[in-house]
Design an enzyme around this catalytic site. Structure first.
Site, PDB file in Angstrom:
ATOM      1  N   ASP A   5     -28.517 -12.595 -27.882  1.00 54.29           N
ATOM      2  CA  ASP A   5     -27.765 -12.898 -26.669  1.00 54.29           C
ATOM      3  C   ASP A   5     -26.501 -12.047 -26.681  1.00 54.29           C
ATOM      4  O   ASP A   5     -25.508 -12.383 -27.325  1.00 54.29           O
ATOM      5  CB  ASP A   5     -27.423 -14.381 -26.620  1.00 54.29           C
ATOM      6  CG  ASP A   5     -26.666 -14.779 -25.350  1.00 54.29           C
ATOM      7  OD1 ASP A   5     -26.138 -13.877 -24.659  1.00 54.29           O
ATOM      8  OD2 ASP A   5     -26.589 -15.978 -25.052  1.00 54.29           O
ATOM      9  N   PHE A  43     -23.183 -20.767 -27.814  1.00 56.02           N
ATOM     10  CA  PHE A  43     -22.967 -20.924 -26.378  1.00 56.02           C
ATOM     11  C   PHE A  43     -23.873 -19.939 -25.659  1.00 56.02           C
ATOM     12  O   PHE A  43     -23.695 -18.733 -25.748  1.00 56.02           O
ATOM     13  CB  PHE A  43     -21.516 -20.683 -25.958  1.00 56.02           C
ATOM     14  CG  PHE A  43     -21.323 -20.917 -24.489  1.00 56.02           C
ATOM     15  CD1 PHE A  43     -21.127 -22.192 -24.001  1.00 56.02           C
ATOM     16  CD2 PHE A  43     -21.382 -19.869 -23.584  1.00 56.02           C
ATOM     17  CE1 PHE A  43     -20.993 -22.428 -22.630  1.00 56.02           C
ATOM     18  CE2 PHE A  43     -21.249 -20.085 -22.222  1.00 56.02           C
ATOM     19  CZ  PHE A  43     -21.051 -21.373 -21.749  1.00 56.02           C
ATOM     20  N   LYS A  90     -22.960 -10.738 -17.348  1.00 59.73           N
ATOM     21  CA  LYS A  90     -21.520 -10.537 -17.190  1.00 59.73           C
ATOM     22  C   LYS A  90     -21.168  -9.105 -16.776  1.00 59.73           C
ATOM     23  O   LYS A  90     -21.232  -8.770 -15.608  1.00 59.73           O
ATOM     24  CB  LYS A  90     -20.788 -10.984 -18.449  1.00 59.73           C
ATOM     25  CG  LYS A  90     -20.897 -12.491 -18.682  1.00 59.73           C
ATOM     26  CD  LYS A  90     -19.951 -12.986 -19.729  1.00 59.73           C
ATOM     27  CE  LYS A  90     -20.138 -14.468 -20.023  1.00 59.73           C
ATOM     28  NZ  LYS A  90     -19.858 -15.352 -18.891  1.00 59.73           N
TER      29      LYS A  90
END
Length: 410
Positions: free
Chosen positions: A234, A149, A263
């Site tokens: 990531d 993801f 984030k």
């Protein structure tokens, strides 16, 4: 938590109904309407309190409204919020310097969302392949892992293996090779002279907090170095303290060529992301080849700098590691009592519930009714990712509530 009375004139139920005709149905949120928050706790419009055990998918690593981050944002709001990158601003250099130092890399490409950071990394890797590695034009490939993801843009879902993310959104962007996660042999077999990079999550979050075998990340680093391609990690969910280290790759003492952050980098206040890389990699970009109006804006840089300052002390990394022991011990006690298995690192866990008890959604709804907010993922798996500021007492209480729900069934 001391808060002012709600100013909403509509109830939670009314607000949820009001969303239905005017909001696109791209999410299926739990039926709670949050109006105020502080630390690890939130309140809905009726004043009901909930312990936040999701922390905005790690965007709220430092809790809601951390005072140092709020102060940095307020201070910057009184000075300057946006110039665009047509001009310099007085906050960007300091932010880039401190973030590069924190990660042990050289240069920063500031963006806004995590998906933008991934898209930017794809472009940079391809440009590097053509300009530095000598891959023929338009032939560059990137190796990725199944069940990944990395976001939901058209290019990113092109290399997703989640059909719910792909169905109806083709045609897809070529140039990606998907291999099983945690399989070094398959990864190496997919690399050839056209390979620009290997792009992986050190821990797969959306897949259910899937942690690879010890040595996998070191193996990825060794294979990419030996075959002459980039290692892109990531760390948008796993980074910035979540796993008990600044970056999850540090658990194996690995330094990738490129690290993607987002984030928590915005402190839960503004969207901030970044591609952080070796100088040789990011120097392939020239003016006009990539950009973002809001990327590196003064407000984002001020908040991002304050986030880096919090992490420089090591306090939050230590807190995640110490509280992670409480989390793992509590989940271990539930195995065989409604929990089939779990995976945890730091303050991050994927918990597989016995399907006979309920789906992940049903368990999440039951916990919500008891004042605990979590989020389901596939099947009967729920994710736990509380703010790193959560107390041991609150964490123990949440695990006790989960135990009660499992005992009586969702």
């Amino acid at each position: 938590m001391t808060v002012a009375p709600s100013r909403s004139l509509r109830s939670s139920a009314e607000l949820i109904r009001a969303e239905e005709p005017v909001l696109a149905h791209n999410y299926h949120p739990l039926p709670v309407v949050v109006a105020r928050a502080e630390g690890a706790w939130v309140e809905d419009v009726e004043g009901r309190r909930y312990l936040d055990m999701l922390a905005g998918y790690s965007a709220l690593n430092f809790g809601h409204r951390h005072p140092a981050l709020i102060e940095a944002a307020h201070r910057q709001l009184d000075q300057l919020t946006l110039t665009s990158r047509a001009f310099h601003n007085d906050r960007l250099a300091g932010f880039a310097e401190s973030l590069a130092a924190l990660t042990g890399l050289d240069m920063v490409l500031p963006m806004n969302t995590g998906a933008e950071a991934v898209e930017s990394a794809v472009k940079v890797a391809r440009k590097w392949a053509y300009d530095v590695k000598g891959v023929p034009a338009d032939r560059a490939t990137i190796v990725v892992a199944a069940d990944n993801f990395h976001g939901r843009t058209t290019t990113i879902v092109s290399f997703s293996t989640d059909e719910s993310a792909r169905a109806g959104f083709g045609p897809f962007t070529p140039g990606f090779r998907v291999v099983p996660y945690n399989d070094l042999a398959a990864l190496e077999a997919a690399i050839d002279e056209t390979t620009a990079a290997v792009l992986i999550e050190p821990i797969q979050g959306e897949a259910g907090v899937v942690i690879p075998d010890d040595g996998y990340l070191r193996g990825v680093r060794e294979v990419t170095r030996r075959t002459g391609c980039l290692f892109i990690a990531d760390e948008i969910q796993s980074g910035l303290g979540r796993t008990g280290r600044t970056l999850a790759v540090e658990h194996e003492d690995v330094v990738p060529d490129v690290v993607l952050l987002g984030k928590a980098l915005g402190g839960g206040i503004v969207p901030v992301s970044a591609v952080v890389a070796r100088r040789e990699v990011l120097q392939v970009l020239r003016p006009g080849e990539h950009g973002s109006t809001f990327g590196g804006n003064p407000l984002a840089a001020a908040v991002g700098s304050a986030v880096v300052e919090l992490l420089e002390t090591g306090e939050f990394q230590r807190r995640a590691e110490e509280a992670g022991v409480v989390l793992r011990d509590g989940l271990t006690a539930l195995v065989g009592k409604g929990v089939r298995s779990f995976r945890a690192r730091g303050l991050w866990a994927g918990v597989d519930i016995d399907p006979a008890i309920g789906t992940g959604r049903e368990i999440s709804e039951s916990l919500m009714r008891e004042g605990i907010l979590v989020k389901d993922t596939h099947g009967s798996t729920i994710r736990l990712a509380p703010p790193l500021t959560i107390t041991n007492e609150d964490l123990t209480m949440a695990l006790g509530t989960l135990e009660q729900i499992l005992r009586k069934g969702a």
